[in-house]
Design a protein around this motif. Structure first.
Motif, PDB file in Angstrom:
ATOM      1  N   SER A  22      13.540  21.431  27.995  1.00 20.72           N
ATOM      2  CA  SER A  22      12.455  20.493  27.722  1.00 20.72           C
ATOM      3  C   SER A  22      11.187  20.879  28.483  1.00 20.72           C
ATOM      4  N   VAL A  23      10.078  20.278  28.057  1.00 21.29           N
ATOM      5  CA  VAL A  23       8.830  20.379  28.808  1.00 21.29           C
ATOM      6  C   VAL A  23       8.284  18.972  29.006  1.00 21.29           C
ATOM      7  N   LEU A  24       7.436  18.842  30.030  1.00 19.97           N
ATOM      8  CA  LEU A  24       6.697  17.602  30.228  1.00 19.97           C
ATOM      9  C   LEU A  24       5.227  17.861  29.959  1.00 19.97           C
ATOM     10  N   VAL A  25       4.625  16.977  29.180  1.00 18.90           N
ATOM     11  CA  VAL A  25       3.182  16.995  28.979  1.00 18.90           C
ATOM     12  C   VAL A  25       2.630  15.800  29.741  1.00 18.90           C
ATOM     13  N   GLU A  26       1.675  16.057  30.642  1.00 20.70           N
ATOM     14  CA  GLU A  26       1.210  15.014  31.543  1.00 20.70           C
ATOM     15  C   GLU A  26      -0.298  14.810  31.434  1.00 20.70           C
ATOM     16  N   GLU A  27      -0.717  13.641  31.859  1.00 22.08           N
ATOM     17  CA  GLU A  27      -2.152  13.408  31.956  1.00 22.08           C
ATOM     18  C   GLU A  27      -2.723  14.234  33.104  1.00 22.08           C
ATOM     19  N   PHE A  28      -3.948  14.669  32.963  1.00 25.81           N
ATOM     20  CA  PHE A  28      -4.617  15.440  34.006  1.00 25.81           C
ATOM     21  C   PHE A  28      -5.118  14.492  35.089  1.00 25.81           C
ATOM     22  N   LEU A  29      -4.823  14.844  36.354  1.00 26.10           N
ATOM     23  CA  LEU A  29      -5.281  14.063  37.492  1.00 26.10           C
ATOM     24  C   LEU A  29      -6.289  14.897  38.274  1.00 26.10           C
ATOM     25  N   ASP A  30      -7.405  14.302  38.615  1.00 26.63           N
ATOM     26  CA  ASP A  30      -8.490  15.046  39.256  1.00 26.63           C
ATOM     27  C   ASP A  30      -8.654  14.612  40.707  1.00 26.63           C
ATOM     28  N   GLY A  31      -8.790  15.603  41.596  1.00 25.78           N
ATOM     29  CA  GLY A  31      -9.004  15.318  43.009  1.00 25.78           C
ATOM     30  C   GLY A  31      -8.407  16.417  43.865  1.00 25.78           C
ATOM     31  N   PRO A  32      -8.661  16.375  45.176  1.00 27.46           N
ATOM     32  CA  PRO A  32      -8.079  17.376  46.071  1.00 27.46           C
ATOM     33  C   PRO A  32      -6.570  17.202  46.199  1.00 27.46           C
ATOM     34  N   GLU A  33      -5.869  18.327  46.309  1.00 25.21           N
ATOM     35  CA  GLU A  33      -4.418  18.293  46.435  1.00 25.21           C
ATOM     36  C   GLU A  33      -3.988  18.411  47.893  1.00 25.21           C
ATOM     37  N   VAL A  34      -2.865  17.788  48.199  1.00 26.62           N
ATOM     38  CA  VAL A  34      -2.313  17.783  49.549  1.00 26.62           C
ATOM     39  C   VAL A  34      -0.810  18.011  49.457  1.00 26.62           C
ATOM     40  N   SER A  35      -0.300  18.845  50.345  1.00 30.76           N
ATOM     41  CA  SER A  35       1.144  19.019  50.473  1.00 30.76           C
ATOM     42  C   SER A  35       1.591  18.343  51.762  1.00 30.76           C
ATOM     43  N   LEU A  36       2.563  17.445  51.646  1.00 29.91           N
ATOM     44  CA  LEU A  36       3.096  16.774  52.831  1.00 29.91           C
ATOM     45  C   LEU A  36       4.604  16.932  52.845  1.00 29.91           C
ATOM     46  N   PHE A  37       5.131  17.513  53.927  1.00 26.32           N
ATOM     47  CA  PHE A  37       6.568  17.674  54.113  1.00 26.32           C
ATOM     48  C   PHE A  37       7.106  16.495  54.913  1.00 26.32           C
ATOM     49  N   LEU A  38       8.267  16.003  54.504  1.00 23.12           N
ATOM     50  CA  LEU A  38       8.944  14.944  55.256  1.00 23.12           C
ATOM     51  C   LEU A  38      10.403  15.312  55.420  1.00 23.12           C
ATOM     52  N   VAL A  39      10.876  15.257  56.658  1.00 15.98           N
ATOM     53  CA  VAL A  39      12.275  15.523  56.965  1.00 15.98           C
ATOM     54  C   VAL A  39      13.063  14.235  56.744  1.00 15.98           C
ATOM     55  N   SER A  40      14.179  14.336  56.010  1.00 15.51           N
ATOM     56  CA  SER A  40      14.957  13.148  55.657  1.00 15.51           C
ATOM     57  C   SER A  40      16.432  13.351  55.947  1.00 15.51           C
ATOM     58  N   ASP A  41      17.068  12.299  56.479  1.00 11.57           N
ATOM     59  CA  ASP A  41      18.524  12.333  56.658  1.00 11.57           C
ATOM     60  C   ASP A  41      19.229  11.455  55.628  1.00 11.57           C
ATOM     61  N   GLY A  42      18.503  11.086  54.590  1.00 10.03           N
ATOM     62  CA  GLY A  42      19.062  10.233  53.543  1.00 10.03           C
ATOM     63  C   GLY A  42      18.637   8.788  53.667  1.00 10.03           C
ATOM     64  N   HIS A  43      18.103   8.416  54.842  1.00 13.25           N
ATOM     65  CA  HIS A  43      17.649   7.046  55.079  1.00 13.25           C
ATOM     66  C   HIS A  43      16.302   7.022  55.798  1.00 13.25           C
ATOM     67  N   THR A  44      16.190   7.788  56.864  1.00 12.26           N
ATOM     68  CA  THR A  44      14.966   7.856  57.663  1.00 12.26           C
ATOM     69  C   THR A  44      14.152   9.078  57.245  1.00 12.26           C
ATOM     70  N   VAL A  45      12.815   8.948  57.274  1.00 10.19           N
ATOM     71  CA  VAL A  45      11.955  10.098  57.008  1.00 10.19           C
ATOM     72  C   VAL A  45      10.980  10.271  58.166  1.00 10.19           C
ATOM     73  N   LEU A  46      10.731  11.513  58.537  1.00 12.46           N
ATOM     74  CA  LEU A  46       9.760  11.856  59.570  1.00 12.46           C
ATOM     75  C   LEU A  46       8.773  12.862  58.983  1.00 12.46           C
ATOM     76  N   PRO A  47       7.469  12.587  59.099  1.00 18.06           N
ATOM     77  CA  PRO A  47       6.484  13.459  58.458  1.00 18.06           C
ATOM     78  C   PRO A  47       6.116  14.659  59.318  1.00 18.06           C
ATOM     79  N   LEU A  48       5.877  15.781  58.665  1.00 19.02           N
ATOM     80  CA  LEU A  48       5.263  16.930  59.312  1.00 19.02           C
ATOM     81  C   LEU A  48       3.762  16.884  59.016  1.00 19.02           C
ATOM     82  N   ALA A  49       3.036  17.889  59.430  1.00 17.40           N
ATOM     83  CA  ALA A  49       1.578  17.886  59.262  1.00 17.40           C
ATOM     84  C   ALA A  49       1.198  18.215  57.826  1.00 17.40           C
ATOM     85  N   PRO A  50       0.200  17.532  57.266  1.00 19.27           N
ATOM     86  CA  PRO A  50      -0.267  17.877  55.918  1.00 19.27           C
ATOM     87  C   PRO A  50      -0.871  19.274  55.879  1.00 19.27           C
TER      88      PRO A  50
END
Length: 417
Positions: A174-202
Motif C-alpha cells: 500500500s501507499v499513503l497519500v497525505e496532505e502537505f504540511l508546511d513549516g520547519p521540521e524537528v526530530s525529537l528522540f525519546l527513550v521509552s521503557d514501555g511506560h515512561t519516556v525521557l527526551p533527548l535533545a531536539p
C-alpha cells in the motif's frame, strides 16, 4: 556491561563512540559493524536480522545488553527473541516496531491516541491513489507504507511524478497519500521503557540531496543540534501530546514500546504535527545528539531495556553545538558508485572538535585501502561553542577527505545562530 550493538552505519558508530566515551569499562562488540567501528571495538560476522543468530550469540557470549540500531532487525522480531531468552534489549518488539514498519499502522495509532498529525488516505490501487492526490492537491505527498530505506517518501508539485511514485510502491504494498504540511521540521528522540519516556535533545536534519533543499529525498545529508529557534516548552508539549499518548496506546494494545521513539515533527501555523515515527535512533541526527549527551548513554539504554526509567532524571546535555555533514557516493541516492578509495581521514579527524562516523566503509582485504561500500559513506561530526565554530570545523575537515565523485551539502546549519 558487556554490550552488543547491532548495525553497520554511522548511527551505530555514533552509539559505540558514546558508550566508549563513558570510560566505564564496558566491553562493546558490534555486529556486523564497518571499517570505522572495527577500528574502535571488536566486530563479529553475524546476521543482525536473524532472531535466532542474534539470540544464540548473545546467550552464548553472556551479553548483558543488546542495542538494536537499524529498523530491519526490529521488524524481523530480533528484540522479541532476545526478550524470550531473558536478555535485556534496547529496541521494540516486532508488533510495536510497526510504528515505523507500516505508515498505515502508525496513522491508526495516532488517530486512536489523539496525536496531532496530517490527514492521510491509504491506497491499495493506483486509482485510489490518484483520487487521493486530487483530493489533497499540490504539493503532493506520497509515502510507501512499509520500510523503504529512506526512499519511500516523495513530496512534489508534479502530479505525474506523484502518481508514478505511487505506482512504483504499490507493487510492494500500500501507499499513503497525505496532505502537505508546511513549516520547519524537528526530530525529537525519546527513550521509552514501555511506560515512561525521557527526551533527548531536539535536532534538525536535511533530507534533500542538494544545497537549498534541491534534488531528491535521501536518508539525510546533515544535521545540527540544539535548535535555538524552538519555542519554550516545545519538548514538554511533544511529550504530553505525542509521545506519552502513543506509548500508552501501544501499551493498551499489549505491544509495549521499549526503545527509542523517534518523532519526526513539523511546526505548522496550527501547531505541532507528526510527520512520521521511527522505532530507532535516526541517522544523521544521532551523530549530533549523542556528542552533546552528558548523562551516560548506557544508563538510559539499560533503564529502558529493564523497565526502570521511572524516577530517573531527564538526560542532561552540554551547551555545545554539534553539526554533522554527510559525505555520499557519486550517483546517490539512485545507484551509488561503490568500491572507490577514501583518503584523508587522518587529517580530517585531526581538526579540533571533529570525529568521523563511518557509515558505509570497508577495508580492501588485499591492499588495506579504505573503500566506500554504499550511498552515505561518512558523517563528519564537529562540536564547537557556537554554530559558526562547529560549521567551520566540519567543513574544514570535509576539505581533507578525498573520494572520487563524492557529494555533500555546503549549507548544513547555515544561518543558524
Amino acid at each position: 556491561m558487556k554490550i552488543l550493538v547491532l548495525g553497520s552505519g554511522a548511527r551505530e558508530h555514533a552509539i559505540v563512540t558514546a558508550l566508549l566515551a563513558e570510560d566505564a569499562g564496558h566491553e562493546i562488540i558490534a555486529a556486523p559493524g564497518n571499517a570505522g567501528i572495527a577500528a574502535d571495538v571488536p566486530v563479529v560476522s553475524l546476521d543482525a536480522n536473524s532472531p535466532e543468530d542474534v539470540t544464540n550469540y548473545a546467550f552464548e557470549n553472556n551479553i548483558e545488553l543488546v542495542v538494536i540500531g537499524p529498523e530491519a532487525p526490529l521488524v524481523a522480531g530480533v528484540a522479541d527473541a532476545l526478550r524470550t531468552r531473558g536478555i535485556p534489549v534496547f529496541g521494540p518488539g516486532q508488533a510495536a516496531a510497526q510504528l515505523e514498519g507500516s505508515k498505515a499502522f502508525a496513522k491508526r495509532i495516532m488517530d486512536e491516541a489523539g496525536v496531532p498529525t496530517g490527514r492521510a488516505v491509504r491506497a491499495d490501487t493506483l486509482a485510489d491513489a490518484e483520487d487521493a492526490l486530487d483530493t489533497f492537491g499540490a504539493p503532493y505527498v506520497v509515502k510507501a507504507d512499509g520500510l523503504a530505506a529512506g526512499k519511500g517518501v516523495l513530496v512534489t508539485d508534479d502530479r505525474a511524478a506523484a502518481a508514478a511514485h505511487a505506482e512504483h510502491w504499490l507493487v510492494h504494498g500500500s501507499v499513503l497519500v497525505e496532505e502537505f504540511l508546511d513549516g520547519p521540521e524537528v526530530s525529537l528522540f525519546l527513550v521509552s521503557d514501555g511506560h515512561t519516556v525521557l527526551p533527548l535533545a531536539p535536532a534538525q536534519d536535511y533530507k534533500r540531496l542538494g544545497d537549498g533543499d534541491a534534488g531528491p529525498n535521501t536518508g539525510g545529508m546533515g544535521a545540527y543540534s540544539p535548535l535555538p529557534w524552538l519555542p519554550d516548552g516545545f519538548v514538554d508539549e511533544v511529550i504530553e501530546t505525542v509521545a506519552l499518548p502513543t506509548v500508552r496506546q501501544l501499551a493498551a494494545e499489549q505491544t509495549p514500546f521499549i526503545g527509542l521513539l523517534y518523532c519526526g515533527l513539523i511546526v505548522t501555523p496550527a501547531g505541532i504535527r507528526v510527520i512520521e515515527f521511527n522505532a530507532r535512533f535516526g541517522d544523521p541526527e544521532t551523530q549530533v545528539v549523542l556528542p552533546r549527551l552528558v548523562t551516560p548513554l548506557s544508563m538510559l539504554l539499560f533503564g529502558a531495556a529493564t523497565g526502570s526509567l521511572a524516577g530517573m532524571p531527564r538526560p542532561e546535555f552540554a551547551m555545545d553545538v554539534a553539526v554533522t555533514v554527510v559525505l555520499a557516493s557519486e550517483n546517490y541516492p539512485d545507484a551509488p558508485v561503490t568500491g572507490r578509495e577514501i583518503t584523508g581521514l587522518d587529517a580530517a579527524a585531526a581538526v579540533e572538535g571533529v570525529h568521523i562516523a563511518h557509515a558505509a566503509t570497508a577495508l580492501d582485504p588485499s591492499t588495506g585501502a579504505l573503500l566506500a561500500t554504499g550511498g552515505r559513506v561518512l558523517s563528519v561530526v564537529a562540536v564547537g561553542t557556537t554554530f559558526a565554530e562547529a560549521r567551520s570545523r566540519a567543513y574544514e575537515a570535509m576539505g581533507h577527505i578525498r573520494l572520487e565523485g563524492a557529494q555533500f551539502r555546503t549549507d548544513i546549519a547555515g544561518g543558524v545562530a
